[in-house]
Design a protein around this motif. Sequence first.
Motif, PDB file in Angstrom:
ATOM      1  N   MET A  32     -98.617 -36.064  10.562  1.00 64.29           N
ATOM      2  CA  MET A  32     -99.786 -35.509  11.098  1.00 64.29           C
ATOM      3  C   MET A  32     -99.361 -33.980  11.180  1.00 64.29           C
ATOM      4  O   MET A  32    -100.624 -33.115  11.202  1.00 64.29           O
ATOM      5  CB  MET A  32     -99.919 -35.807  12.615  1.00 64.29           C
ATOM      6  N   LEU A  33     -98.092 -33.600  10.787  1.00 64.76           N
ATOM      7  CA  LEU A  33     -97.875 -32.084  10.581  1.00 64.76           C
ATOM      8  C   LEU A  33     -98.515 -31.658   9.461  1.00 64.76           C
ATOM      9  O   LEU A  33     -98.989 -30.404   9.505  1.00 64.76           O
ATOM     10  CB  LEU A  33     -96.253 -31.918  10.264  1.00 64.76           C
ATOM     11  N   ALA A  34     -98.796 -32.510   8.386  1.00 57.76           N
ATOM     12  CA  ALA A  34     -99.593 -31.805   7.239  1.00 57.76           C
ATOM     13  C   ALA A  34    -101.083 -31.639   7.586  1.00 57.76           C
ATOM     14  O   ALA A  34    -101.669 -30.837   6.885  1.00 57.76           O
ATOM     15  CB  ALA A  34     -99.510 -32.967   6.166  1.00 57.76           C
ATOM     16  N   GLY A  35    -101.645 -32.255   8.679  1.00 58.31           N
ATOM     17  CA  GLY A  35    -102.981 -31.824   9.028  1.00 58.31           C
ATOM     18  C   GLY A  35    -102.918 -30.797   9.886  1.00 58.31           C
ATOM     19  O   GLY A  35    -104.405 -30.296  10.383  1.00 58.31           O
ATOM     20  N   ILE A  36    -102.094 -30.133  10.411  1.00 54.73           N
ATOM     21  CA  ILE A  36    -102.287 -28.990  11.317  1.00 54.73           C
ATOM     22  C   ILE A  36    -102.813 -27.506  10.606  1.00 54.73           C
ATOM     23  O   ILE A  36    -102.134 -27.503   9.181  1.00 54.73           O
ATOM     24  CB  ILE A  36    -101.090 -28.667  12.107  1.00 54.73           C
ATOM     25  N   PRO A  37    -103.723 -26.994  10.716  1.00 56.19           N
ATOM     26  CA  PRO A  37    -104.226 -25.798   9.927  1.00 56.19           C
ATOM     27  C   PRO A  37    -103.035 -24.779  10.053  1.00 56.19           C
ATOM     28  O   PRO A  37    -102.172 -24.563  11.059  1.00 56.19           O
ATOM     29  CB  PRO A  37    -105.184 -25.333  10.770  1.00 56.19           C
ATOM     30  N   THR A  38    -103.038 -23.991   8.867  1.00 55.23           N
ATOM     31  CA  THR A  38    -101.836 -23.134   8.576  1.00 55.23           C
ATOM     32  C   THR A  38    -101.746 -22.077   9.671  1.00 55.23           C
ATOM     33  O   THR A  38    -101.088 -21.365   9.987  1.00 55.23           O
ATOM     34  CB  THR A  38    -101.781 -22.628   7.034  1.00 55.23           C
ATOM     35  N   ILE A  39    -103.197 -21.481   9.919  1.00 54.57           N
ATOM     36  CA  ILE A  39    -103.343 -20.521  11.055  1.00 54.57           C
ATOM     37  C   ILE A  39    -102.773 -20.796  12.278  1.00 54.57           C
ATOM     38  O   ILE A  39    -102.107 -19.872  12.890  1.00 54.57           O
ATOM     39  CB  ILE A  39    -104.800 -20.545  11.107  1.00 54.57           C
ATOM     40  N   VAL A  40    -102.541 -22.178  12.580  1.00 53.72           N
ATOM     41  CA  VAL A  40    -101.858 -22.563  13.710  1.00 53.72           C
ATOM     42  C   VAL A  40    -100.316 -22.463  13.715  1.00 53.72           C
ATOM     43  O   VAL A  40     -99.806 -22.263  14.734  1.00 53.72           O
ATOM     44  CB  VAL A  40    -102.299 -23.996  14.129  1.00 53.72           C
ATOM     45  N   TYR A  41    -100.187 -22.753  12.381  1.00 52.85           N
ATOM     46  CA  TYR A  41     -98.391 -22.425  12.319  1.00 52.85           C
ATOM     47  C   TYR A  41     -97.958 -21.098  12.255  1.00 52.85           C
ATOM     48  O   TYR A  41     -97.285 -20.673  12.858  1.00 52.85           O
ATOM     49  CB  TYR A  41     -98.328 -23.060  11.087  1.00 52.85           C
ATOM     50  N   GLY A  42     -99.240 -20.313  11.914  1.00 48.16           N
ATOM     51  CA  GLY A  42     -98.971 -18.727  11.863  1.00 48.16           C
ATOM     52  C   GLY A  42     -98.740 -18.192  13.211  1.00 48.16           C
ATOM     53  O   GLY A  42     -97.986 -17.353  13.582  1.00 48.16           O
ATOM     54  N   LEU A  43     -99.532 -18.720  14.120  1.00 50.91           N
ATOM     55  CA  LEU A  43     -99.804 -18.224  15.673  1.00 50.91           C
ATOM     56  C   LEU A  43     -98.396 -18.855  16.135  1.00 50.91           C
ATOM     57  O   LEU A  43     -97.836 -18.254  17.060  1.00 50.91           O
ATOM     58  CB  LEU A  43    -100.964 -18.791  16.197  1.00 50.91           C
ATOM     59  N   PHE A  44     -98.060 -20.195  15.904  1.00 51.51           N
ATOM     60  CA  PHE A  44     -96.692 -20.394  16.437  1.00 51.51           C
ATOM     61  C   PHE A  44     -95.400 -19.944  16.044  1.00 51.51           C
ATOM     62  O   PHE A  44     -94.613 -19.493  16.943  1.00 51.51           O
ATOM     63  CB  PHE A  44     -96.604 -21.997  15.865  1.00 51.51           C
ATOM     64  N   ALA A  45     -95.552 -19.199  14.842  1.00 53.85           N
ATOM     65  CA  ALA A  45     -94.606 -18.577  14.320  1.00 53.85           C
ATOM     66  C   ALA A  45     -94.658 -16.869  14.862  1.00 53.85           C
ATOM     67  O   ALA A  45     -93.512 -16.381  15.681  1.00 53.85           O
ATOM     68  CB  ALA A  45     -94.490 -18.366  12.882  1.00 53.85           C
ATOM     69  N   LEU A  46     -95.728 -16.373  15.362  1.00 51.61           N
ATOM     70  CA  LEU A  46     -95.907 -15.063  15.914  1.00 51.61           C
ATOM     71  C   LEU A  46     -95.625 -15.023  17.341  1.00 51.61           C
ATOM     72  O   LEU A  46     -94.809 -14.227  17.878  1.00 51.61           O
ATOM     73  CB  LEU A  46     -97.260 -14.760  15.619  1.00 51.61           C
ATOM     74  N   LEU A  47     -95.937 -16.213  18.025  1.00 54.39           N
ATOM     75  CA  LEU A  47     -96.057 -16.168  19.488  1.00 54.39           C
ATOM     76  C   LEU A  47     -94.746 -16.768  20.001  1.00 54.39           C
ATOM     77  O   LEU A  47     -94.446 -16.552  21.331  1.00 54.39           O
ATOM     78  CB  LEU A  47     -97.230 -16.724  20.176  1.00 54.39           C
ATOM     79  N   THR A  48     -94.198 -17.765  19.318  1.00 59.73           N
ATOM     80  CA  THR A  48     -93.122 -18.677  19.826  1.00 59.73           C
ATOM     81  C   THR A  48     -91.688 -18.436  18.994  1.00 59.73           C
ATOM     82  O   THR A  48     -90.805 -18.237  19.491  1.00 59.73           O
ATOM     83  CB  THR A  48     -93.697 -20.328  19.733  1.00 59.73           C
ATOM     84  N   VAL A  49     -91.758 -18.785  17.716  1.00 62.13           N
ATOM     85  CA  VAL A  49     -90.588 -18.629  17.092  1.00 62.13           C
ATOM     86  C   VAL A  49     -90.164 -17.355  16.936  1.00 62.13           C
ATOM     87  O   VAL A  49     -88.884 -16.931  16.958  1.00 62.13           O
ATOM     88  CB  VAL A  49     -90.740 -19.475  15.704  1.00 62.13           C
ATOM     89  N   GLY A  50     -90.925 -16.274  16.655  1.00 59.79           N
ATOM     90  CA  GLY A  50     -90.409 -14.832  16.361  1.00 59.79           C
ATOM     91  C   GLY A  50     -89.897 -14.145  17.719  1.00 59.79           C
ATOM     92  O   GLY A  50     -88.487 -14.064  17.711  1.00 59.79           O
ATOM     93  N   PRO A  51     -90.523 -14.315  18.882  1.00 60.87           N
ATOM     94  CA  PRO A  51     -89.829 -14.030  20.314  1.00 60.87           C
ATOM     95  C   PRO A  51     -88.472 -14.550  20.391  1.00 60.87           C
ATOM     96  O   PRO A  51     -87.689 -14.391  21.047  1.00 60.87           O
ATOM     97  CB  PRO A  51     -90.881 -14.298  21.066  1.00 60.87           C
TER      98      PRO A  51
END
Length: 493
Positions: free
Chosen positions: A303-322
């Motif tokens: 299912m990880l392959a079906g997540i849109p990349t924009i969602v991954y980008g938001l996850f990187a910006l809002l969660t992983v980066g901080p």
Amino acid sequence: MPASWILLIIIALSVIGYFIAKQRALASGGGDRRVLHSLPKYYGTNAALAAAAPALLILGIWMILQPVVIDSIISSNLPEAVQADRGERSLAMADVQRIADGLDTAVSRGAMTADEAVDIRVGASNVRERLAEVGVALGSEVDANTLQMAQEYRALTSTGNIWRAIAVLVVALGGLAIAYMMTHKDFRARNSVERAILSLLIAAACVAILTTVGIVFSLIFNTHDFFSRYPAEDFFFGTRWEPSFSGRGGASDLGFLPLIWGTLFISLIALLVAVPLGLFSAIYLSEYASKPVRSIVKPLLEMLAGIPTIVYGLFALLTVGPLLLDVFGRDGVLGVNWMSGGTAAMTAGLVMGIMLIPFVSSLSDDIINAVPQAMRDGSFGLGATQSETLRQVILPAALPGIVGAILLAASRAIGETMIVVLGAGAAASLSLNPFEAMTTVTAKIVSQLTGDGEFNSPETLVAFALGMTLFVITLALNIVALWIVRRYREQYE
């Protein structure tokens, strides 16, 4: 007549043709289907294909060629200086098409009549105000020459649409009539349908090839245009990326090395995350997990392959980066100043690695399962444990396929865009510090083509050179990966 209406009419004719041809075939056999050469459905399908296939082919070709022909006719009225510059010509024709579309919208909404759309003049009735009444916004002032070309464009388009409808419907009716007259009990309808289906399958296969060829030639032509305006050695060996849209190339540094370094550096971080996790997951699912566990875990992992990349980008910006900033920042847990902002190569690499896990895991799982069971049984028969069999038999046998899966994942990482745009920053840097902001080739392609840039400057055309270079790199990786996988498959089939 709109193309959608023509399409609906073709579908209706095909349905009608199916039933009347089927009934004609049965009638020619006296109602006994046993005397027919083919099943009744083949006669109906033959008539439906005869009505639809040629008409749809003409419709598709017409819709492709008509704008090209009209654009060529209208652009001949542009000043010679504008025609000589492809970028200026493109912008001028875009204005013409926008005004022509605005006139069509105004007529369709009743703001003006068709005669007014033809007779309207700049000054006598302000075009911008008339079109604004129906919500059509124009980005620039309308001069008399542009308005006249827009009216000619609209007239030619309308005439072309009329002739398109006539030609397509005549062909559809003609094909239906011919198929209907050919329908009788001795007609080899099944053979005809099978030949038509084979032709459709060949055409479908050619679409992918022709699309790839079209993409490649589009990149080649625009890349050649770029290198005619900017030195190739400065592009491939330059260490600075500082485009200046006001300089028309003279004050711009368009070095490729910082971008490819950021691309490979972030991709390496992603692979360092995805390969161990994906490979260990594949080993567990294929060798250790029970069937109930595998039936649940494998779909959840994929299912990880079906997540849109924009969602991954938001996850990187809002969660992983901080989160990384809280650990590696000056005021973080470690109290070091390795990371000054949430956007960094490490941020994008970690999230991209999570995205790549199902690519590595799924492919590796299939490859490990493809290892013959006889090799496992032989190892167990010699007294080896399951872990020894895995290390000394299964993984060495599956290694070529696993390497191919890793290379395919690497090509996917190199082409990723949204995670990099949101998580890595926009700085073109040759740094070795993974906690600094970096950028990639794909991110810069997006930035160079975003906005109102004209396609007549190196700063915009460089996007095609970047795309061509990236295409060559990923194509090489895919070729190597496919070669390794095929060699592996031939070894055990």
